[in-house]
Design a protein around this motif. Structure first.
Motif, mmCIF file in Angstrom:
data_model
loop_
_atom_site.group_PDB
_atom_site.id
_atom_site.type_symbol
_atom_site.label_atom_id
_atom_site.label_comp_id
_atom_site.label_asym_id
_atom_site.label_seq_id
_atom_site.Cartn_x
_atom_site.Cartn_y
_atom_site.Cartn_z
ATOM 1 N N PRO A 1 0.821 -1.218 0.000
ATOM 2 C CA PRO A 1 0.000 0.000 0.000
ATOM 3 C C PRO A 1 0.854 1.266 0.000
ATOM 4 N N GLU A 2 1.984 1.234 0.714
ATOM 5 C CA GLU A 2 2.841 2.418 0.787
ATOM 6 C C GLU A 2 3.424 2.770 -0.578
ATOM 7 N N ALA A 3 3.904 1.757 -1.302
ATOM 8 C CA ALA A 3 4.472 2.010 -2.625
ATOM 9 C C ALA A 3 3.388 2.460 -3.603
ATOM 10 N N GLY A 4 2.230 1.801 -3.554
ATOM 11 C CA GLY A 4 1.140 2.194 -4.442
ATOM 12 C C GLY A 4 0.666 3.601 -4.165
ATOM 13 N N PHE A 5 0.553 3.935 -2.881
ATOM 14 C CA PHE A 5 0.148 5.286 -2.499
ATOM 15 C C PHE A 5 1.151 6.317 -2.995
ATOM 16 N N ALA A 6 2.435 6.062 -2.797
ATOM 17 C CA ALA A 6 3.467 7.007 -3.225
ATOM 18 C C ALA A 6 3.437 7.220 -4.737
ATOM 19 N N ARG A 7 3.319 6.148 -5.481
ATOM 20 C CA ARG A 7 3.297 6.263 -6.946
ATOM 21 C C ARG A 7 2.042 6.985 -7.433
ATOM 22 N N ASP A 8 0.898 6.554 -6.933
ATOM 23 C CA ASP A 8 -0.360 7.140 -7.399
ATOM 24 C C ASP A 8 -0.491 8.597 -6.959
ATOM 25 N N MET A 9 -0.108 8.884 -5.730
ATOM 26 C CA MET A 9 -0.236 10.252 -5.251
ATOM 27 C C MET A 9 0.748 11.183 -5.955
ATOM 28 N N ALA A 10 1.909 10.668 -6.350
ATOM 29 C CA ALA A 10 2.854 11.478 -7.112
ATOM 30 C C ALA A 10 2.231 11.900 -8.446
ATOM 31 N N GLU B 1 -9.562 10.969 -0.328
ATOM 32 C CA GLU B 1 -9.980 9.560 -0.349
ATOM 33 C C GLU B 1 -8.774 8.629 -0.375
ATOM 34 N N MET B 2 -7.785 8.957 -1.198
ATOM 35 C CA MET B 2 -6.586 8.126 -1.288
ATOM 36 C C MET B 2 -5.806 8.136 0.025
ATOM 37 N N ALA B 3 -5.680 9.307 0.633
ATOM 38 C CA ALA B 3 -4.940 9.416 1.891
ATOM 39 C C ALA B 3 -5.652 8.654 3.012
ATOM 40 N N GLU B 4 -6.980 8.768 3.063
ATOM 41 C CA GLU B 4 -7.732 8.025 4.074
ATOM 42 C C GLU B 4 -7.612 6.519 3.839
ATOM 43 N N GLY B 5 -7.567 6.125 2.577
ATOM 44 C CA GLY B 5 -7.380 4.711 2.264
ATOM 45 C C GLY B 5 -6.038 4.201 2.765
ATOM 46 N N LEU B 6 -4.999 5.021 2.606
ATOM 47 C CA LEU B 6 -3.674 4.634 3.103
ATOM 48 C C LEU B 6 -3.688 4.490 4.624
ATOM 49 N N LEU B 7 -4.377 5.393 5.308
ATOM 50 C CA LEU B 7 -4.429 5.343 6.767
ATOM 51 C C LEU B 7 -5.086 4.062 7.270
ATOM 52 N N ASP B 8 -5.955 3.476 6.460
ATOM 53 C CA ASP B 8 -6.592 2.216 6.833
ATOM 54 C C ASP B 8 -5.651 1.024 6.661
ATOM 55 N N LEU B 9 -4.570 1.212 5.898
ATOM 56 C CA LEU B 9 -3.752 0.074 5.480
ATOM 57 C C LEU B 9 -2.323 0.095 5.989
ATOM 58 N N SER B 10 -1.859 1.219 6.504
ATOM 59 C CA SER B 10 -0.442 1.339 6.843
ATOM 60 C C SER B 10 -0.243 1.885 8.248
ATOM 61 N N THR B 11 0.879 1.490 8.840
ATOM 62 C CA THR B 11 1.304 2.058 10.118
ATOM 63 C C THR B 11 2.710 2.638 9.992
ATOM 64 N N ARG B 12 3.227 2.714 8.777
ATOM 65 C CA ARG B 12 4.589 3.241 8.582
ATOM 66 C C ARG B 12 4.577 4.742 8.905
ATOM 67 N N PRO B 13 5.371 5.186 9.871
ATOM 68 C CA PRO B 13 5.238 6.544 10.419
ATOM 69 C C PRO B 13 5.291 7.670 9.407
ATOM 70 N N GLU B 14 6.294 7.689 8.520
ATOM 71 C CA GLU B 14 6.418 8.829 7.617
ATOM 72 C C GLU B 14 5.284 8.887 6.596
ATOM 73 N N VAL B 15 4.794 7.712 6.198
ATOM 74 C CA VAL B 15 3.712 7.666 5.213
ATOM 75 C C VAL B 15 2.392 8.059 5.879
ATOM 76 N N VAL B 16 2.158 7.549 7.070
ATOM 77 C CA VAL B 16 0.950 7.899 7.822
ATOM 78 C C VAL B 16 0.916 9.396 8.115
ATOM 79 N N SER B 17 2.064 9.954 8.522
ATOM 80 C CA SER B 17 2.132 11.386 8.810
ATOM 81 C C SER B 17 1.783 12.220 7.581
ATOM 82 N N MET B 18 2.314 11.831 6.428
ATOM 83 C CA MET B 18 2.022 12.566 5.198
ATOM 84 C C MET B 18 0.548 12.447 4.832
ATOM 85 N N ALA B 19 -0.009 11.239 4.965
ATOM 86 C CA ALA B 19 -1.422 11.041 4.628
ATOM 87 C C ALA B 19 -2.316 11.916 5.506
#
Length: 215
Positions: free
Chosen positions: A37-46, A164-182
């Motif tokens: 989810p973290e990689a997909g979020f980073a790519r799609d959000m970019a 919507e994408m950021a909230e979706g990431l928050l449901d799927l990840s606990t990685r600190p830097e990614v969660v903070s950005m979302a």
């Protein structure tokens, strides 16, 4: 007679080698994988941010009202910087900027609109809230108040997709830097949605139908 002890230096070196191997094996286990989810979020959000920056440059070039120009400037700065962070994460994780999965595949089957968004992305190639080529052409051709209204309408919907994408990431990840950005994206873009809605009303216009689903 007892056998002599092995060279203590060799024993210490062996322990260090094993520790290093364990770190490489287990220390990297927390690094997001290519289909995470973290990689997909980073790519799609970019990619999502890149379109927001492009639309903001388009409206700024039309010399709109001061408040629209300031908003566009803020979006350009914020989302260009965040996009750089997304691409930096992928490089840090040893992943390609372009993955093999379709857009939004990382949200498939996780609820909160993820399935619908993933299905839409698969059929249209567009992530949530993104403007179509036809809508971008209309924005480039518009002038004056018409351009301001269309920009605000498209950007509100674009921000809704980002939320919507950021909230979706928050449901799927606990990685600190990614969660903070979302969390920053949810907060920042929700605030800008309210601002843009007010700017639309000042121009006698309304937002496009919301794409956000109740959580």
């Amino acid at each position: 007679m007892d056998k002599p002890l092995r060279n203590p230096v060799l024993i210490v070196c062996g322990v260090l080698v094993l520790a290093a191997a364990a770190y490489l094996l287990f220390g990297r286990a927390g690094t997001p994988g290519d289909s995470s989810p973290e990689a997909g979020f980073a790519r799609d959000m970019a990619a999502h941010h890149a379109q927001a920056v492009d639309m903001s440059f388009t409206v700024r070039d039309k010399r709109p009202a001061k408040e629209i120009s300031s908003l566009a400037f803020d979006i350009i700065n914020t989302q260009a910087n965040q996009r750089g962070m997304f691409l930096g994460w992928l490089q840090q994780w040893g992943l390609d900027q372009a993955g093999h999965d379709r857009p939004m595949a990382w949200m498939s089957g996780h609820g909160h609109g993820g399935t619908a968004s993933a299905a839409s992305a698969a059929s249209t190639g567009l992530m949530p809230g993104m403007a179509s080529p036809e809508e971008l052409a209309r924005l480039k051709a518009a002038d004056g108040t018409q351009a301001e209204v269309l920009f605000l309408q498209l950007m509100i919907r674009h921000h809704e997709g980002g939320v919507e994408m950021a909230e979706g990431l928050l449901d799927l990840s606990t990685r600190p830097e990614v969660v903070s950005m979302a969390k920053k994206i949810v907060q920042g873009q929700s605030s800008e949605i309210k601002l843009m809605t007010d700017l639309l009303r000042q121009r006698g216009a309304q937002p496009l139908p919301s794409i956000l689903q109740p959580r």
